[in-house]
Design a protein around this motif. Sequence first.
Motif, PDB file in Angstrom:
ATOM      1  N   VAL A  58      35.202  60.224  65.093  1.00 14.99           N
ATOM      2  CA  VAL A  58      35.516  59.919  66.492  1.00 14.99           C
ATOM      3  C   VAL A  58      34.511  60.611  67.412  1.00 14.99           C
ATOM      4  CG1 VAL A  58      37.232  60.229  68.321  1.00 14.99           C
ATOM      5  CG2 VAL A  58      37.942  59.447  66.045  1.00 14.99           C
ATOM      6  N   ALA A  59      34.225  61.874  67.147  1.00 10.45           N
ATOM      7  CA  ALA A  59      33.265  62.599  67.987  1.00 10.45           C
ATOM      8  C   ALA A  59      31.882  61.946  67.900  1.00 10.45           C
ATOM      9  CB  ALA A  59      33.203  64.061  67.560  1.00 10.45           C
ATOM     10  N   GLY A  60      31.469  61.576  66.702  1.00  9.30           N
ATOM     11  CA  GLY A  60      30.165  60.931  66.536  1.00  9.30           C
ATOM     12  C   GLY A  60      30.095  59.589  67.245  1.00  9.30           C
ATOM     13  N   MET A  61      31.179  58.814  67.160  1.00 11.01           N
ATOM     14  CA  MET A  61      31.217  57.521  67.870  1.00 11.01           C
ATOM     15  C   MET A  61      31.116  57.738  69.375  1.00 11.01           C
ATOM     16  SD  MET A  61      34.371  55.702  65.993  1.00 11.01           S
ATOM     17  CE  MET A  61      34.106  54.116  65.329  1.00 11.01           C
ATOM     18  N   ALA A  62      31.810  58.726  69.868  1.00  7.34           N
ATOM     19  CA  ALA A  62      31.796  58.992  71.316  1.00  7.34           C
ATOM     20  C   ALA A  62      30.382  59.292  71.799  1.00  7.34           C
ATOM     21  CB  ALA A  62      32.738  60.146  71.646  1.00  7.34           C
ATOM     22  N   VAL A  63      29.674  60.086  71.031  1.00  3.96           N
ATOM     23  CA  VAL A  63      28.297  60.441  71.408  1.00  3.96           C
ATOM     24  C   VAL A  63      27.384  59.228  71.226  1.00  3.96           C
ATOM     25  CG1 VAL A  63      26.324  61.884  70.777  1.00  3.96           C
ATOM     26  CG2 VAL A  63      28.621  62.896  70.951  1.00  3.96           C
ATOM     27  N   ASP A  64      27.477  58.568  70.090  1.00  4.17           N
ATOM     28  CA  ASP A  64      26.611  57.416  69.823  1.00  4.17           C
ATOM     29  C   ASP A  64      26.803  56.302  70.847  1.00  4.17           C
ATOM     30  OD1 ASP A  64      25.639  58.722  67.611  1.00  4.17           O
ATOM     31  OD2 ASP A  64      26.804  57.550  66.158  1.00  4.17           O
ATOM     32  N   GLU A  65      28.044  56.098  71.276  1.00  2.00           N
ATOM     33  CA  GLU A  65      28.351  55.013  72.226  1.00  2.00           C
ATOM     34  C   GLU A  65      28.197  55.454  73.682  1.00  2.00           C
ATOM     35  OE1 GLU A  65      28.843  51.919  71.554  1.00  2.00           O
ATOM     36  OE2 GLU A  65      29.165  51.961  69.388  1.00  2.00           O
ATOM     37  N   ASP A  66      27.873  56.731  73.890  1.00  2.00           N
ATOM     38  CA  ASP A  66      27.654  57.257  75.249  1.00  2.00           C
ATOM     39  C   ASP A  66      28.838  56.935  76.168  1.00  2.00           C
ATOM     40  OD1 ASP A  66      26.323  58.633  77.249  1.00  2.00           O
ATOM     41  OD2 ASP A  66      25.234  56.856  77.946  1.00  2.00           O
ATOM     42  N   VAL A  67      30.040  57.235  75.678  1.00  2.00           N
ATOM     43  CA  VAL A  67      31.233  56.929  76.456  1.00  2.00           C
ATOM     44  C   VAL A  67      31.452  57.981  77.545  1.00  2.00           C
ATOM     45  CG1 VAL A  67      32.306  55.681  74.562  1.00  2.00           C
ATOM     46  CG2 VAL A  67      32.813  58.116  74.863  1.00  2.00           C
ATOM     47  N   ASP A  68      32.288  57.619  78.498  1.00  2.00           N
ATOM     48  CA  ASP A  68      32.636  58.520  79.600  1.00  2.00           C
ATOM     49  C   ASP A  68      33.943  59.260  79.339  1.00  2.00           C
ATOM     50  OD1 ASP A  68      30.448  57.652  81.403  1.00  2.00           O
ATOM     51  OD2 ASP A  68      31.498  55.734  81.235  1.00  2.00           O
ATOM     52  N   VAL A  69      34.811  58.654  78.533  1.00  2.00           N
ATOM     53  CA  VAL A  69      36.124  59.231  78.228  1.00  2.00           C
ATOM     54  C   VAL A  69      36.495  58.830  76.794  1.00  2.00           C
ATOM     55  CG1 VAL A  69      38.594  59.234  78.825  1.00  2.00           C
ATOM     56  CG2 VAL A  69      36.871  59.094  80.641  1.00  2.00           C
ATOM     57  N   VAL A  70      37.154  59.747  76.085  1.00  2.00           N
ATOM     58  CA  VAL A  70      37.728  59.444  74.776  1.00  2.00           C
ATOM     59  C   VAL A  70      39.241  59.393  74.947  1.00  2.00           C
ATOM     60  CG1 VAL A  70      38.053  60.208  72.389  1.00  2.00           C
ATOM     61  CG2 VAL A  70      35.852  60.599  73.549  1.00  2.00           C
ATOM     62  N   ALA A  71      39.848  58.283  74.551  1.00  2.12           N
ATOM     63  CA  ALA A  71      41.296  58.107  74.624  1.00  2.12           C
ATOM     64  C   ALA A  71      41.835  58.009  73.199  1.00  2.12           C
ATOM     65  CB  ALA A  71      41.643  56.849  75.413  1.00  2.12           C
ATOM     66  N   ILE A  72      42.599  59.007  72.792  1.00  2.87           N
ATOM     67  CA  ILE A  72      43.135  59.058  71.432  1.00  2.87           C
ATOM     68  C   ILE A  72      44.607  58.695  71.464  1.00  2.87           C
ATOM     69  CG2 ILE A  72      43.642  60.565  69.459  1.00  2.87           C
ATOM     70  CD1 ILE A  72      41.221  62.267  70.319  1.00  2.87           C
ATOM     71  N   SER A  73      44.992  57.801  70.593  1.00  2.29           N
ATOM     72  CA  SER A  73      46.395  57.448  70.399  1.00  2.29           C
ATOM     73  C   SER A  73      46.826  57.992  69.055  1.00  2.29           C
ATOM     74  CB  SER A  73      46.567  55.928  70.434  1.00  2.29           C
ATOM     75  OG  SER A  73      47.883  55.582  70.042  1.00  2.29           O
ATOM     76  N   ILE A  74      47.962  58.730  69.059  1.00  2.00           N
ATOM     77  CA  ILE A  74      48.394  59.327  67.807  1.00  2.00           C
ATOM     78  C   ILE A  74      49.915  59.385  67.773  1.00  2.00           C
ATOM     79  CG2 ILE A  74      48.165  61.685  68.703  1.00  2.00           C
ATOM     80  CD1 ILE A  74      47.027  62.401  65.876  1.00  2.00           C
ATOM     81  N   LEU A  75      50.458  58.872  66.712  1.00  2.48           N
ATOM     82  CA  LEU A  75      51.913  58.861  66.546  1.00  2.48           C
ATOM     83  C   LEU A  75      52.352  59.557  65.267  1.00  2.48           C
ATOM     84  CD1 LEU A  75      52.684  55.200  67.646  1.00  2.48           C
ATOM     85  CD2 LEU A  75      53.092  57.282  68.933  1.00  2.48           C
ATOM     86  N   SER A  76      51.417  60.070  64.514  1.00  2.68           N
ATOM     87  CA  SER A  76      51.734  60.611  63.197  1.00  2.68           C
ATOM     88  C   SER A  76      52.376  61.990  63.244  1.00  2.68           C
ATOM     89  CB  SER A  76      50.460  60.691  62.358  1.00  2.68           C
ATOM     90  OG  SER A  76      49.580  61.662  62.901  1.00  2.68           O
ATOM     91  N   GLY A  77      52.297  62.674  64.375  1.00  2.00           N
ATOM     92  CA  GLY A  77      52.792  64.038  64.457  1.00  2.00           C
ATOM     93  C   GLY A  77      51.734  65.069  64.116  1.00  2.00           C
ATOM     94  N   ALA A  78      50.529  64.631  63.806  1.00  2.00           N
ATOM     95  CA  ALA A  78      49.443  65.546  63.444  1.00  2.00           C
ATOM     96  C   ALA A  78      48.542  65.855  64.637  1.00  2.00           C
ATOM     97  CB  ALA A  78      48.627  64.950  62.301  1.00  2.00           C
ATOM     98  N   HIS A  79      49.032  65.629  65.843  1.00  2.00           N
ATOM     99  CA  HIS A  79      48.195  65.792  67.038  1.00  2.00           C
ATOM    100  C   HIS A  79      47.680  67.228  67.200  1.00  2.00           C
ATOM    101  CE1 HIS A  79      52.512  65.810  68.096  1.00  2.00           C
ATOM    102  NE2 HIS A  79      52.194  66.960  68.700  1.00  2.00           N
ATOM    103  N   ASN A  80      48.485  68.241  66.850  1.00  2.00           N
ATOM    104  CA  ASN A  80      48.043  69.627  67.032  1.00  2.00           C
ATOM    105  C   ASN A  80      46.947  70.037  66.058  1.00  2.00           C
ATOM    106  OD1 ASN A  80      49.609  70.220  69.224  1.00  2.00           O
ATOM    107  ND2 ASN A  80      51.309  71.039  68.006  1.00  2.00           N
ATOM    108  N   THR A  81      46.760  69.278  65.022  1.00  2.00           N
ATOM    109  CA  THR A  81      45.694  69.548  64.054  1.00  2.00           C
ATOM    110  C   THR A  81      44.475  68.679  64.321  1.00  2.00           C
ATOM    111  OG1 THR A  81      47.332  70.108  62.367  1.00  2.00           O
ATOM    112  CG2 THR A  81      45.115  69.549  61.597  1.00  2.00           C
ATOM    113  N   LEU A  82      44.695  67.378  64.486  1.00  3.63           N
ATOM    114  CA  LEU A  82      43.578  66.438  64.568  1.00  3.63           C
ATOM    115  C   LEU A  82      42.866  66.447  65.911  1.00  3.63           C
ATOM    116  CD1 LEU A  82      45.236  63.459  62.663  1.00  3.63           C
ATOM    117  CD2 LEU A  82      43.456  65.006  61.814  1.00  3.63           C
ATOM    118  N   VAL A  83      43.608  66.529  66.997  1.00  3.56           N
ATOM    119  CA  VAL A  83      42.969  66.453  68.321  1.00  3.56           C
ATOM    120  C   VAL A  83      42.078  67.674  68.580  1.00  3.56           C
ATOM    121  CG1 VAL A  83      43.374  66.306  70.797  1.00  3.56           C
ATOM    122  CG2 VAL A  83      44.723  64.889  69.214  1.00  3.56           C
TER     123      VAL A  83
END
Length: 147
Positions: A58-83
């Motif tokens: 995700v971080a690499g895609m954000a840089v490669d695509e030169d985005v302005d904002v990263v919007a992450i959707s997460i429902l697995s309950g692993a948000h405190n680890t993955l984000v």
Amino acid sequence: MSVPVHPAGAAPARPIRVLAAKVGLDGHDRGIKVIARALRDAGMEVIYSGLFRLPEEVAGMAVDEDVDVVAISILSGAHNTLVPDVLDHLRRLGAGDLPVVVGGTIPSEDAEHLRRQGVRQVFGPGTDLSTIVDSIRELARARAAGA
């Protein structure tokens, strides 16, 4: 390198670019697709990561695509680890200033934890789409202005 987006009083240099990302083993993507469509309908350019992405992807895609904002959707309950892992990878790639927002079923105490880690906004279930669009637009403008 980021291109100015909507400088005050000027025509937009280019549409706001958003990476809509799914991280980890969360296979629920209906919500992120609804958000992606709302952002697109608001004139933004949305890149969808697809399912089951690693934080470093995700971080690499954000840089490669030169985005302005990263919007992450997460429902697995692993948000405190993955984000926070996504945030760490963005910092390592020199993109620590890139605003990251997170949506999903996230308890309020976890939302506060994510904000302390560097997440700019946390959107819970039922958040109005216009609130999300306005927030992302404002984050992109603030970043372009160097705020």
